[in-house]
Write a protein that holds these residues in place. Structure first.
Motif, short mmCIF file in Angstrom:
data_model
loop_
_atom_site.label_atom_id
_atom_site.label_comp_id
_atom_site.label_asym_id
_atom_site.label_seq_id
_atom_site.Cartn_x
_atom_site.Cartn_y
_atom_site.Cartn_z
N PRO A 222 30.04 37.41 28.26
CA PRO A 222 28.66 36.97 28.08
C PRO A 222 28.37 35.72 28.92
N LYS A 223 27.11 35.52 29.24
CA LYS A 223 26.58 34.34 29.94
C LYS A 223 26.89 34.29 31.44
N LEU A 224 28.19 34.40 31.80
CA LEU A 224 28.55 34.33 33.21
C LEU A 224 29.72 35.29 33.37
N ASP A 225 29.65 36.25 34.32
CA ASP A 225 30.75 37.21 34.37
C ASP A 225 32.00 36.62 34.99
N GLY A 226 33.13 37.26 34.73
CA GLY A 226 34.43 36.71 35.11
C GLY A 226 34.59 36.46 36.59
N VAL A 227 34.06 37.38 37.42
CA VAL A 227 34.19 37.21 38.88
C VAL A 227 33.47 35.93 39.32
N GLU A 228 32.30 35.67 38.73
CA GLU A 228 31.53 34.47 39.07
C GLU A 228 32.28 33.20 38.63
N VAL A 229 32.89 33.26 37.44
CA VAL A 229 33.67 32.12 36.95
C VAL A 229 34.81 31.82 37.94
N LEU A 230 35.50 32.88 38.34
CA LEU A 230 36.63 32.73 39.25
C LEU A 230 36.17 32.17 40.60
N LYS A 231 35.06 32.68 41.13
CA LYS A 231 34.54 32.18 42.41
C LYS A 231 34.25 30.68 42.33
N ARG A 232 33.66 30.26 41.21
CA ARG A 232 33.31 28.84 41.07
C ARG A 232 34.55 27.96 40.98
N TRP A 233 35.56 28.46 40.24
CA TRP A 233 36.82 27.68 40.17
C TRP A 233 37.41 27.51 41.55
N ARG A 234 37.53 28.61 42.27
CA ARG A 234 38.18 28.56 43.58
C ARG A 234 37.37 27.71 44.56
N ALA A 235 36.02 27.81 44.46
CA ALA A 235 35.18 27.00 45.35
C ALA A 235 35.40 25.51 45.08
N ASN A 236 35.83 25.21 43.86
CA ASN A 236 36.05 23.82 43.47
C ASN A 236 37.54 23.46 43.54
N SER A 237 38.31 24.25 44.30
CA SER A 237 39.74 24.00 44.52
C SER A 237 40.58 24.03 43.25
N ARG A 238 40.18 24.84 42.26
CA ARG A 238 41.05 25.04 41.09
C ARG A 238 41.98 26.19 41.44
N THR A 239 43.27 25.89 41.59
CA THR A 239 44.18 26.88 42.19
C THR A 239 45.14 27.54 41.20
N MET A 240 44.95 27.31 39.89
CA MET A 240 45.89 27.89 38.93
C MET A 240 45.91 29.42 39.06
N PRO A 241 47.08 30.05 38.76
CA PRO A 241 47.13 31.51 38.82
C PRO A 241 46.20 32.14 37.79
N VAL A 242 45.51 33.20 38.20
CA VAL A 242 44.57 33.88 37.31
C VAL A 242 44.91 35.37 37.24
N LEU A 243 45.15 35.82 36.01
CA LEU A 243 45.40 37.24 35.74
C LEU A 243 44.12 37.82 35.15
N ILE A 244 43.51 38.80 35.83
CA ILE A 244 42.25 39.34 35.32
C ILE A 244 42.47 40.61 34.50
N LEU A 245 41.58 40.83 33.55
CA LEU A 245 41.56 42.03 32.73
C LEU A 245 40.31 42.82 33.07
N THR A 246 40.47 44.08 33.43
CA THR A 246 39.30 44.87 33.81
C THR A 246 39.23 46.16 33.00
N ALA A 247 38.03 46.72 32.94
CA ALA A 247 37.85 48.01 32.28
C ALA A 247 38.34 49.11 33.22
N ARG A 248 38.76 50.22 32.63
CA ARG A 248 39.16 51.36 33.44
C ARG A 248 37.98 51.81 34.31
N ASP A 249 38.24 52.28 35.50
CA ASP A 249 37.22 52.78 36.43
C ASP A 249 36.34 51.69 37.04
N ALA A 250 36.65 50.43 36.76
CA ALA A 250 35.83 49.37 37.35
C ALA A 250 36.50 48.90 38.64
N TRP A 251 36.77 49.84 39.54
CA TRP A 251 37.57 49.46 40.70
C TRP A 251 36.88 48.49 41.63
#
Ligand code: CA
Length: 224
Positions: A55-84
């Motif tokens: 809700p509010k902000l999707d995960g890809v957008e959250v990740l883009k903002r972290w990386r744009a701000n040099s947050r480099t921690m490892p990120v493991l994403i969870l996706t729905a089936r067929d959401a290639w």
């Protein structure tokens, strides 16, 4: 290790938090994209488990903002089936690994261990320094062939120091990485835990770098 779990589904989130806590991690949780973005941007985590459908902000957008701000921690994403295509976007945005829902908790835990190892270039799930072996799969410590019983805090602190073998870790960093936001932090809690570990593992296993912090193994000046 300190891990952020971002997942809006209560049941899935609860299972992940329980499994990671049982494996000896300090776990925080975020329930939507805004909260996740803020926590990941203002606090230090060793790893993030990030659901993409939020809700509010999707995960890809959250990740883009972290990386744009040099947050480099490892990120493991969870996706729905067929959401290639979502998966491809997330990897391009800087995700380190992914799991397709539904998944087995054992697989999530194995991927988390692998990502944490990559951080410090450890090749296996077992950390060894001198006669002490710490098995991150079973959260178990063995010294000279004999199992050592540790409290959760003692295990977390020892894991963090062995994971960062040869690096003097400041007290403030230890506090940040082994406690959750909500756990009680007494001012001398780290010193007390170190003292207990020294009683159990021998006085020399954890060494003090005076006025700075603690380390295990041989201090390497090249490690910041
Ligand atoms: Ca979701």
């Amino acid at each position: 290790m300190r891990i952020l779990v971002v997942e809006d589904e209560e049941k899935v989130a609860g299972e992940i938090v329980r499994a990671l806590t049982a494996a000896g991690h300090a776990v925080e949780r975020a329930r939507d994209g805004d909260e996740a973005w803020f926590q990941g941007d203002t606090e230090d985590f060793d790893l993030v488990v990030l659901d993409l459908g939020l809700p509010k902000l999707d995960g890809v957008e959250v990740l883009k903002r972290w990386r744009a701000n040099s947050r480099t921690m490892p990120v493991l994403i969870l996706t729905a089936r067929d959401a290639w295509s979502e998966k491809v976007d997330a990897i391009d945005a800087g995700a380190d690994d992914y799991l397709v829902k539904p998944f087995r908790m054992e697989e999530l835990m194995a991927r988390v261990r692998a990502l944490l190892r990559r951080l410090t270039k450890h090749a296996t799930a077992v950390l060894t320094i001198g006669d002490v072996t710490l098995d991150t799969r079973a959260s178990r410590v063995i010294q000279g062939g004999v199992p050592v019983g540790l409290s959760p805090m003692e295990y977390r602190l020892l894991h963090y120091l062995m994971h960062h073998e040869g690096r003097a870790v400041p007290q403030t960093e230890l506090t940040e990485h082994i406690y959750t936001q909500y756990s009680e932090r007494e001012s001398n809690a780290i010193e007390v835990t170190v003292a207990r570990l020294r009683r159990k593992l021998g006085p020399e296993f954890i060494k003090t770098r005076r006025g700075f912090g603690y380390y295990s193994g041989v201090l390497s000046e090249s490690k910041p």
